[in-house]
Design an enzyme around this catalytic site. Structure first.
Site, PDB file in Angstrom:
ATOM      1  N   CYS A  27    -158.972  14.170  71.167  1.00  0.00           N
ATOM      2  CA  CYS A  27    -159.707  15.002  70.212  1.00  0.00           C
ATOM      3  C   CYS A  27    -159.607  14.429  68.806  1.00  0.00           C
ATOM      4  O   CYS A  27    -158.582  14.578  68.142  1.00  0.00           O
ATOM      5  CB  CYS A  27    -159.167  16.434  70.240  1.00  0.00           C
ATOM      6  SG  CYS A  27    -160.011  17.541  69.076  1.00  0.00           S
ATOM      7  N   CYS A  30    -159.180  16.972  66.028  1.00  0.00           N
ATOM      8  CA  CYS A  30    -157.841  17.584  66.019  1.00  0.00           C
ATOM      9  C   CYS A  30    -156.818  16.662  65.354  1.00  0.00           C
ATOM     10  O   CYS A  30    -155.961  17.109  64.584  1.00  0.00           O
ATOM     11  CB  CYS A  30    -157.364  17.872  67.443  1.00  0.00           C
ATOM     12  SG  CYS A  30    -158.491  18.838  68.439  1.00  0.00           S
ATOM     13  N   ASP A  31    -156.888  15.363  65.666  1.00  0.00           N
ATOM     14  CA  ASP A  31    -155.799  14.452  65.315  1.00  0.00           C
ATOM     15  C   ASP A  31    -156.177  13.305  64.391  1.00  0.00           C
ATOM     16  O   ASP A  31    -155.309  12.538  63.974  1.00  0.00           O
ATOM     17  CB  ASP A  31    -155.203  13.863  66.605  1.00  0.00           C
ATOM     18  CG  ASP A  31    -154.678  14.948  67.535  1.00  0.00           C
ATOM     19  OD1 ASP A  31    -154.101  15.932  67.028  1.00  0.00           O
ATOM     20  OD2 ASP A  31    -154.846  14.828  68.758  1.00  0.00           O
TER      21      ASP A  31
END
Length: 207
Positions: A27, A30-31
């Protein structure tokens, strides 16, 4: 209300699991922030991989797309966007054989990946500090096969702007019915919609 989500497709390597959350991710949104000014790799050749790679250039100093073929499967507009991004580079005809890393100050650290050229069978090591797997998602809908209407991938089809499925009284929310956004906030929003749709349906049934 069906909200079984979708799972990212992975490479199924033991080392991939070992470094998941320690340099390996599925993701970018997300990261990606954790890889500022670092060199990272993205595996995939479709629209998802191009979208992730372009997004990651906001943070990383260099993004290398690794693809098992010699051309992209992505749509022309997404492929062109990646090709014209100066931070994005490509490694063709290559597959990830192993994720490499070490323990530093008691913490697992990803240091690179081992690649195999499928044309020559040559094995090489590629240095990077992050690996993003972008080979698609699989909705968790197998248990509803043959009962709920789905698309060709397995995402549940909903009616219009509602969360209603083809079966009266059954609603779908979150990633299980969302092949586009797949974010926690959008999933929560459709969860709220499904609750309202279900409540209204029950009222109409005088239940």
């Amino acid at each position: 209300i069906i909200s079984t989500g979708a799972s990212a497709k992975l490479l199924n390597l033991p080392s991939e699991q070992h470094y998941m959350g320690y340099g390996v991710s599925a993701c970018a949104t997300c990261d990606g922030f954790f890889f500022k000014n670092q060199e990272i790799a993205v595996v995939g050749g479709g629209d998802t991989a191009m979208e992730e790679a372009n997004y990651l250039t906001k943070f990383a100093s260099k993004v290398t797309i690794i693809h098992r073929r010699d051309s992209l499967r992505a749509s022309k507009i997404m492929a062109d966007r990646a090709h014209h991004n100066s931070k994005i580079h490509f490694l063709w005809n290559s597959t990830v054989e192993e994720v490499l890393g070490k323990v530093e100050n008691g913490k697992k650290v990803l240091t690179g990946i081992r690649l195999r050229n499928i044309a020559t069978n040559e094995i090489t090591n590629f240095s990077c500090s992050g690996l993003f797997i972008a080979i698609g998602h699989q909705p968790n809908t197998e248990l509803f096969s043959g009962q709920i209407e789905m698309d060709e991938v397995g995402y549940i089809r909903t009616k219009g702007k509602s969360t209603a499925t083809n079966i009266p009284g059954v609603f779908a929310a979150g990633d299980v019915a969302d092949p586009v956004y797949r974010q926690a906030i959008s999933a929560a929003g459709t969860g709220c919609m499904a609750a309202i749709d279900a409540e209204r349906w029950l009222e109409l049934q005088h239940l």
